[in-house]
Structures are given as structure tokens and as C-alpha cells.
Design an enzyme around this catalytic site. Structure first.
Site, short mmCIF file in Angstrom:
data_model
loop_
_atom_site.label_atom_id
_atom_site.label_comp_id
_atom_site.label_asym_id
_atom_site.label_seq_id
_atom_site.Cartn_x
_atom_site.Cartn_y
_atom_site.Cartn_z
N LYS A 78 65.62 -11.17 -23.25
CA LYS A 78 65.31 -12.48 -22.69
C LYS A 78 64.49 -13.23 -23.73
O LYS A 78 63.26 -13.30 -23.65
CB LYS A 78 64.50 -12.30 -21.40
CG LYS A 78 65.31 -12.56 -20.14
CD LYS A 78 64.49 -12.38 -18.89
CE LYS A 78 64.12 -13.70 -18.24
NZ LYS A 78 65.22 -14.49 -17.71
N1 PPE Z 1 70.92 -14.13 -16.46
C1 PPE Z 1 70.09 -15.00 -17.08
C2 PPE Z 1 70.59 -15.77 -18.24
C3 PPE Z 1 68.79 -15.14 -16.61
O1 PPE Z 1 67.96 -15.99 -17.22
C4 PPE Z 1 68.37 -14.42 -15.49
C5 PPE Z 1 66.99 -14.58 -14.96
C6 PPE Z 1 69.27 -13.52 -14.87
C7 PPE Z 1 70.54 -13.41 -15.39
C8 PPE Z 1 68.88 -12.66 -13.71
O2 PPE Z 1 67.98 -11.68 -14.12
P1 PPE Z 1 66.92 -11.01 -13.15
O3 PPE Z 1 65.87 -12.02 -12.88
O4 PPE Z 1 66.43 -9.84 -13.90
O5 PPE Z 1 67.65 -10.63 -11.94
N2 PPE Z 1 66.46 -15.87 -15.07
C9 PPE Z 1 65.05 -16.07 -14.96
C10 PPE Z 1 64.62 -17.40 -15.54
C11 PPE Z 1 65.06 -18.63 -14.84
C12 PPE Z 1 64.43 -19.84 -15.46
O6 PPE Z 1 63.68 -19.73 -16.43
O7 PPE Z 1 64.64 -20.95 -14.95
C13 PPE Z 1 64.54 -15.85 -13.55
O8 PPE Z 1 65.32 -15.79 -12.60
O9 PPE Z 1 63.32 -15.70 -13.40
#
Ligand code: PPE
Length: 307
Positions: free
Chosen positions: A159
Site C-alpha cells: 500500500k
Molecule cells: N484495494 C485497494 C486499492 C485499496 O486501497 C484497499 C483499501 C483495498 C483494496 C481493500 O483492502 P482492505 O482495507 O485491506 O480490505 N483502501 C483503503 C484506503 C481508502 C482510501 O484511502 O480512500 C481503506 O479502505 O482504508
């Protein structure tokens, strides 16, 4: 979405008043996107606020830093404790949390190895990321003209802050065209993910989600959803999906920490299923909402109480 100010932000080992949590304009991370971050949510439970899958998020933060060769000057345990204290000291019942690791001020140029590594953790109350209406009735997706990172251009498992220019461009394109969210395809032509969420499709009663090799982040919510779905008795597969799979799916939903579980009502104007949230989507969405609040015994290992 606007930020609601809270009182304190943890910065490099200290609690700093919100207004004082500032950085210099020549900070390396600002110029080159040299940072890694996490998005975490804490929820109100009957035993006070609890952070959802805190250890898994901090582990991924450290993995992201390792990929970019950033040496975090704190241990994982220290960052875990700091995260809990941010919720506690701001008296938050529920919130979104943003730990960020970034290269600081003092060095310029593309070789980052001499840069100091800074760590900060902020938290603030944050509502439904894709809107209350979308949560209930589904959102409209558009396939982006922007592709997801090729794994040899940017590491999908990390990330990285700079990586999100790609997500932002896709988001702007979709929103300006009148849609709620964009789906990005991989350079190889498979469905990858959305700008800040993983994607699931229901086809012939089976729940399918694309692999990390298609450019998708290994989502923590994605893994929670997989476990919940299996416990509900559904068959789950991680496999490559084609654009046409999105057009003909019986159900589609997105998931992520900020977004939680969000139904999809159409993709490129092809109505998904009946055009309203399907049975599997609704069952998973409601079980997720219970699990994050510590109301389901079998998922108690996902919860860290801050008190
Ligand atoms: N793909 C991407 C590109 C992504 O940024 C996130 C989280 C996910 C999948 C899902 O990941 P998880 O949170 O581990 O289930 N995106 C974060 C940022 C959003 C934002 O900055 O706006 C979040 O959900 O916190």
C-alpha cells in the site's frame, strides 16, 4: 470525504495536538510518493471501542515498508500500542485510522536510502465511504480506461502512497462520467479491483474474487469476507475474471476497510442480477457488520479492545 478533526495525532512516538501535526514542504514523501499506509476501522462494541484486525493491518504496513526498503524505527508491537492509544486518547467510540510511514525531510533525489523514516497515526470519525444510499441499494461501476499497476511496475501487495495516483485518476474518470466507482483491469486483461476496494462476483452460486497476481491488493476485508462466506456455507474461489464476467454476474459487491461491504447495481450500465443487492451479498454484508462490532463469537479473534 471531509475529515472531522480530533484532538491528537501520534507522530514518531509522541502525541501531538491535531493542529501541530505538520511536515516540511521538502519532505521526500510529498515529492516522490515515498510512503506506505494503512486504513483501519475501530467500532463501538459492548466492551468499548475495538479495532478490527489491527495486528493484520500493522503486519501489512511493515510488509509494505519492507518492499520499498523503508526501515520503520519502531517495532510492530509499538505501532500496535500506539494505534490503540490514538483511539483511547481521542475518546473515540468508532473511527477510521490512518497509520502512515513516510520518508521525511533532509534528503532529495531518487535514492531514498539515506532518508529518515517517519511514522504517524491519525484517527477520526468517518461515515459510509461510498454513501449510505450505495450501502443499501448498490452503486454503479464503470470499467476504467486506466489499468491497474503491472506487478513489475508497482507492487500490488504494497500500500504505497504514490501508487494511489492511479486510483485517483480512475476515480475521477468514473465520477465525471456519472458513476460511483471504477473497476480497474490488469495489464493482462483481467479484472483487478476498484480504486480502494476488492471486488467479488457471484456466478452460478459461487463467490469469486481476483488474485493479487491480477494487480489487486491482498485485502484484509477480502480475507474476512472469504472466511465469513465459507462459514455461511458458500463456495468461494480466487480466480481471474473477465470483463464479461462483470456484465453477466448474478451479484457483485466491493469490500474494503473504508467501504466495508457495498453492493453493486450495475457495471457499464449492464444491470447486475435484479439490480438490487442479492441474497449472498446481503448475508455477507450483515454478518460483516456484526463481526466488526464483536457480536459474533467465532470472529472474536479479529477484535482488539483499546481499553
Ligand atoms: N484495494 C485497494 C486499492 C485499496 O486501497 C484497499 C483499501 C483495498 C483494496 C481493500 O483492502 P482492505 O482495507 O485491506 O480490505 N483502501 C483503503 C484506503 C481508502 C482510501 O484511502 O480512500 C481503506 O479502505 O482504508
Amino acid at each position: 470525504m471531509p475529515i472531522t478533526e480530533t484532538e491528537k495525532i501520534w507522530m514518531n512516538g509522541e502525541m501531538v495536538p491535531w493542529q501541530d501535526a505538520k511536515i516540511h514542504v521538502l519532505t521526500h514523501g510529498l515529492h516522490y510518493g515515498s510512503g506506505v499506509f494503512e486504513g483501519i476501522r475501530a467500532y463501538e462494541t459492548d466492551r468499548g471501542p475495538a479495532i478490527f484486525r489491527l495486528e493484520d493491518h500493522i503486519r501489512r504496513l511493515f510488509s509494505s515498508a519492507k518492499i520499498f526498503m523503508m526501515d520503520i524505527p519502531f517495532s510492530q508491537d509499538q505501532v500496535i500500542e500506539a494505534s490503540k492509544s490514538v483511539v483511547r486518547e481521542n475518546n473515540l467510540e468508532s473511527c477510521y485510522m490512518r497509520p502512515i510511514v513516510y520518508l521525511g525531510y533532509g534528503e532529495m533525489g531518487l535514492n531514498p536510502l539515506a532518508c529518515e523514516v517517519s511514522v504517524a497515526i491519525a484517527a477520526w470519525p468517518w461515515g459510509a465511504y461510498l454513501g449510505d444510499e450505495g450501502m443499501k441499494n448498490g452503486i454503479r461501476l464503470k470499467i476504467s480506461s486506466w489499468q491497474r499497476h503491472h506487478p513489475n511496475a508497482m507492487p500490488p501487495a504494497a500500500k504505497g502512497t504514490g501508487m494511489y495516483m492511479n486510483s485517483s485518476m480512475a476515480k475521477v474518470e468514473a465520477v465525471k462520467a456519472g458513476y460511483d466507482e471504477a473497476v480497474l483491469m490488469s495489464a493482462q486483461g483481467f479484472v483487478s479491483e476498484c480504486t480502494g476496494e476488492n471486488l467479488f462476483v457471484v456466478r452460478n452460486g459461487v463467490l469469486l474474487t481476483p488474485p493479487t497476481s491480477a494487480g489487486a491488493l491482498e485485502g484484509i476485508t477480502q480475507s474476512s469476507v472469504i472466511r465469513i462466506a465459507k462459514d455461511l456455507g458458500y463456495e468461494v474461489g480466487v480466480e481471474n475474471l473477465l470483463r464479461s464476467d462483470l456484465y453477466t454476474a448474478d451479484e457483485i459487491f466491493l469490500c474494503g476497510t473504508a467501504a466495508e461491504v457495498v453492493p453493486v447495481s450495475s457495471v457499464d450500465d449492464r444491470v447486475t442480477g435484479e439490480g438490487k443487492p442479492g441474497e449472498m451479498t446481503k448475508a455477507i454484508q450483515s454478518m460483516y457488520q456484526e463481526a466488526v462490532r464483536g457480536r459474533v463469537d467465532r470472529y472474536k479473534d479479529w477484535i482488539t479492545y483499546v481499553g
